[in-house]
Design a protein around this motif. Sequence first.
Motif, PDB file in Angstrom:
ATOM      1  N   UNK A 114       1.088  33.347  13.699  1.00 14.51           N
ATOM      2  CA  UNK A 114       1.714  32.562  14.772  1.00 14.51           C
ATOM      3  C   UNK A 114       2.904  33.310  15.372  1.00 14.51           C
ATOM      4  N   UNK A 115       3.710  33.918  14.505  1.00 14.72           N
ATOM      5  CA  UNK A 115       4.864  34.701  14.992  1.00 14.72           C
ATOM      6  C   UNK A 115       4.366  35.872  15.836  1.00 14.72           C
ATOM      7  N   UNK A 116       3.346  36.561  15.362  1.00 13.68           N
ATOM      8  CA  UNK A 116       2.814  37.708  16.100  1.00 13.68           C
ATOM      9  C   UNK A 116       2.192  37.291  17.431  1.00 13.68           C
ATOM     10  N   UNK A 121       2.693  37.313  23.201  1.00 11.69           N
ATOM     11  CA  UNK A 121       2.837  36.637  24.505  1.00 11.69           C
ATOM     12  C   UNK A 121       4.091  37.092  25.228  1.00 11.69           C
ATOM     13  N   UNK A 122       5.189  37.235  24.497  1.00  9.60           N
ATOM     14  CA  UNK A 122       6.455  37.688  25.103  1.00  9.60           C
ATOM     15  C   UNK A 122       6.291  39.105  25.644  1.00  9.60           C
ATOM     16  N   UNK A 129       6.209  41.996  34.123  1.00 10.44           N
ATOM     17  CA  UNK A 129       7.480  41.808  34.832  1.00 10.44           C
ATOM     18  C   UNK A 129       7.736  40.349  35.181  1.00 10.44           C
ATOM     19  N   UNK A 130       7.404  39.489  34.344  1.00  6.60           N
ATOM     20  CA  UNK A 130       7.730  38.091  34.545  1.00  6.60           C
ATOM     21  C   UNK A 130       9.036  37.812  33.834  1.00  6.60           C
ATOM     22  N   UNK A 131       9.700  36.857  34.311  1.00  4.37           N
ATOM     23  CA  UNK A 131      10.938  36.512  33.611  1.00  4.37           C
ATOM     24  C   UNK A 131      10.563  35.574  32.460  1.00  4.37           C
ATOM     25  N   UNK A 132      10.963  35.977  31.319  1.00  2.00           N
ATOM     26  CA  UNK A 132      10.614  35.245  30.115  1.00  2.00           C
ATOM     27  C   UNK A 132      11.887  34.941  29.361  1.00  2.00           C
TER      28      UNK A 132
END
Length: 141
Positions: A114-116, A121-122, A129-132
């Motif tokens: 789940x962490x991975x 996703x991040x 280049x999306x703001x996350x």
Amino acid sequence: MKSKDKTAKYKPAEDREKDLKLALYRIQRGRSHSGETKVSIAAVAREAGVSTALIHNHYQSIAEVIREVQGRSSRAMRDVKHQDLIAERKKSQAYRQEIKELSAKVARLASINEVLLDENGVLKAKLNNRSVVDLASKKPQ
């Protein structure tokens, strides 16, 4: 008079038991009159000229002696089954322990997964280049 002839065919139990023991002895020593070579209840019955049911139903002690000679006595069979049961219980206990350990591993791996997945996703979002907003880096106030 016919009833007298019928009763004359039956031997006393002590004599019949002696006949059965002698039949067993002859088979064991290779001196069977009927050509029997292996000890079994059926072989002893044939050698003594009686039915196997007679041995099973009326001469259980002889049947047990025959089973002992065959290595299949009730006591020996019970002991073997008991040892098998103990071995199977030990295996079962080991399998339960292994299942417990593997379940804990699966839970740890699921958590890591789940962490991975979240990190993946991040990283994909950063790559596009999306703001996350990185939730893990934000500190609660």
